[in-house]
Design a protein around this motif. Structure first.
Motif, PDB file in Angstrom:
ATOM      1  N   MET A   1      40.977  37.286  24.367  1.00  0.00           N
ATOM      2  CA  MET A   1      41.344  38.134  25.488  1.00  0.00           C
ATOM      3  C   MET A   1      42.816  38.522  25.314  1.00  0.00           C
ATOM      4  SD  MET A   1      41.348  37.296  29.624  1.00  0.00           S
ATOM      5  CE  MET A   1      41.050  35.610  29.359  1.00  0.00           C
ATOM      6  N   PRO A   2      43.113  39.806  25.417  1.00  0.00           N
ATOM      7  CA  PRO A   2      44.503  40.250  25.304  1.00  0.00           C
ATOM      8  C   PRO A   2      45.368  39.684  26.434  1.00  0.00           C
ATOM      9  CG  PRO A   2      42.995  42.117  25.187  1.00  0.00           C
ATOM     10  CD  PRO A   2      42.199  40.915  25.532  1.00  0.00           C
ATOM     11  N   ARG A   3      46.637  39.561  26.148  1.00  0.00           N
ATOM     12  CA  ARG A   3      47.567  38.979  27.123  1.00  0.00           C
ATOM     13  C   ARG A   3      47.626  39.803  28.406  1.00  0.00           C
ATOM     14  NH1 ARG A   3      53.806  38.912  27.247  1.00  0.00           N
ATOM     15  NH2 ARG A   3      54.174  37.193  28.654  1.00  0.00           N
ATOM     16  N   GLY A   4      47.591  41.132  28.276  1.00  0.00           N
ATOM     17  CA  GLY A   4      47.643  42.001  29.449  1.00  0.00           C
ATOM     18  C   GLY A   4      46.455  41.799  30.370  1.00  0.00           C
ATOM     19  N   ALA A   5      45.268  41.570  29.796  1.00  0.00           N
ATOM     20  CA  ALA A   5      44.067  41.351  30.603  1.00  0.00           C
ATOM     21  C   ALA A   5      44.174  40.047  31.385  1.00  0.00           C
ATOM     22  CB  ALA A   5      42.833  41.344  29.723  1.00  0.00           C
ATOM     23  N   ALA A   6      44.731  39.022  30.754  1.00  0.00           N
ATOM     24  CA  ALA A   6      44.891  37.739  31.441  1.00  0.00           C
ATOM     25  C   ALA A   6      45.871  37.863  32.610  1.00  0.00           C
ATOM     26  CB  ALA A   6      45.365  36.680  30.453  1.00  0.00           C
ATOM     27  N   ILE A   7      46.968  38.545  32.380  1.00  0.00           N
ATOM     28  CA  ILE A   7      47.960  38.741  33.451  1.00  0.00           C
ATOM     29  C   ILE A   7      47.349  39.552  34.586  1.00  0.00           C
ATOM     30  CG2 ILE A   7      50.150  39.878  34.005  1.00  0.00           C
ATOM     31  CD1 ILE A   7      51.089  39.091  31.182  1.00  0.00           C
ATOM     32  N   HIS A   8      46.576  40.561  34.237  1.00  0.00           N
ATOM     33  CA  HIS A   8      45.931  41.399  35.249  1.00  0.00           C
ATOM     34  C   HIS A   8      44.967  40.586  36.105  1.00  0.00           C
ATOM     35  CE1 HIS A   8      44.196  44.905  37.080  1.00  0.00           C
ATOM     36  NE2 HIS A   8      43.005  44.579  36.626  1.00  0.00           N
ATOM     37  N   ARG A   9      44.222  39.665  35.506  1.00  0.00           N
ATOM     38  CA  ARG A   9      43.290  38.820  36.262  1.00  0.00           C
ATOM     39  C   ARG A   9      44.024  37.866  37.186  1.00  0.00           C
ATOM     40  NH1 ARG A   9      38.877  37.651  31.528  1.00  0.00           N
ATOM     41  NH2 ARG A   9      38.068  39.775  31.483  1.00  0.00           N
ATOM     42  N   VAL A  10      45.150  37.337  36.730  1.00  0.00           N
ATOM     43  CA  VAL A  10      45.945  36.442  37.576  1.00  0.00           C
ATOM     44  C   VAL A  10      46.508  37.200  38.778  1.00  0.00           C
ATOM     45  CG1 VAL A  10      48.060  35.061  37.650  1.00  0.00           C
ATOM     46  CG2 VAL A  10      46.482  34.829  35.725  1.00  0.00           C
ATOM     47  N   ILE A  11      46.974  38.399  38.564  1.00  0.00           N
ATOM     48  CA  ILE A  11      47.498  39.220  39.661  1.00  0.00           C
ATOM     49  C   ILE A  11      46.389  39.548  40.654  1.00  0.00           C
ATOM     50  CG2 ILE A  11      48.435  41.504  40.235  1.00  0.00           C
ATOM     51  CD1 ILE A  11      50.073  41.298  37.632  1.00  0.00           C
ATOM     52  N   SER A  12      45.205  39.874  40.170  1.00  0.00           N
ATOM     53  CA  SER A  12      44.077  40.180  41.052  1.00  0.00           C
ATOM     54  C   SER A  12      43.704  38.972  41.904  1.00  0.00           C
ATOM     55  CB  SER A  12      42.868  40.625  40.240  1.00  0.00           C
ATOM     56  OG  SER A  12      43.163  41.791  39.529  1.00  0.00           O
ATOM     57  N   ALA A  13      43.673  37.797  41.279  1.00  0.00           N
ATOM     58  CA  ALA A  13      43.363  36.572  42.038  1.00  0.00           C
ATOM     59  C   ALA A  13      44.471  36.279  43.049  1.00  0.00           C
ATOM     60  CB  ALA A  13      43.184  35.402  41.091  1.00  0.00           C
ATOM     61  N   GLY A  14      45.709  36.532  42.677  1.00  0.00           N
ATOM     62  CA  GLY A  14      46.818  36.330  43.609  1.00  0.00           C
ATOM     63  C   GLY A  14      46.722  37.231  44.825  1.00  0.00           C
ATOM     64  N   VAL A  15      46.334  38.475  44.610  1.00  0.00           N
ATOM     65  CA  VAL A  15      46.151  39.409  45.733  1.00  0.00           C
ATOM     66  C   VAL A  15      45.020  38.931  46.626  1.00  0.00           C
ATOM     67  CG1 VAL A  15      45.396  41.749  46.306  1.00  0.00           C
ATOM     68  CG2 VAL A  15      47.108  41.405  44.545  1.00  0.00           C
ATOM     69  N   ALA A  16      43.934  38.453  46.007  1.00  0.00           N
ATOM     70  CA  ALA A  16      42.786  37.980  46.780  1.00  0.00           C
ATOM     71  C   ALA A  16      43.141  36.771  47.637  1.00  0.00           C
ATOM     72  CB  ALA A  16      41.626  37.639  45.854  1.00  0.00           C
ATOM     73  N   VAL A  17      44.073  35.957  47.202  1.00  0.00           N
ATOM     74  CA  VAL A  17      44.487  34.777  47.966  1.00  0.00           C
ATOM     75  C   VAL A  17      45.600  35.123  48.958  1.00  0.00           C
ATOM     76  CG1 VAL A  17      45.583  32.514  47.745  1.00  0.00           C
ATOM     77  CG2 VAL A  17      43.766  33.175  46.180  1.00  0.00           C
ATOM     78  N   ALA A  18      46.455  36.080  48.614  1.00  0.00           N
ATOM     79  CA  ALA A  18      47.615  36.401  49.443  1.00  0.00           C
ATOM     80  C   ALA A  18      47.237  37.041  50.774  1.00  0.00           C
ATOM     81  CB  ALA A  18      48.559  37.319  48.689  1.00  0.00           C
TER      82      ALA A  18
END
Length: 55
Positions: A1-18
Motif C-alpha cells: 500500500m502506498p504511503r499516501g493511501a495509508a495517510i489518507h485512511r488515517v485521516i478518514s478514520a480521524g474525521v469519523a471519530v472527531a
C-alpha cells in the motif's frame, strides 16, 4: 500500500471519530445521529478522497 493511501485512511478514520467526539464535548452526551454523521463523513472522505474530483 502506498504511503499516501495509508495517510489518507488515517485521516478518514480521524474525521469519523472527531465528529462524535466534538459533539460529546459540546453536549456532554452521545447521540446516535452524531455517530452516524461521523461515520458518513469519514466514509465519504475515504471514498472520494483527495484524488476526486480531478482538478
Amino acid at each position: 500500500m502506498p504511503r499516501g493511501a495509508a495517510i489518507h485512511r488515517v485521516i478518514s478514520a480521524g474525521v469519523a471519530v472527531a465528529v462524535p467526539a466534538t459533539a460529546f464535548m459540546v453536549n456532554d452526551e452521545i447521540n446516535m445521529e452524531f455517530i452516524v454523521l461521523g461515520a458518513l463523513i469519514g466514509f465519504a472522505c475515504w471514498y472520494w478522497g483527495p484524488a476526486w474530483p480531478p482538478l
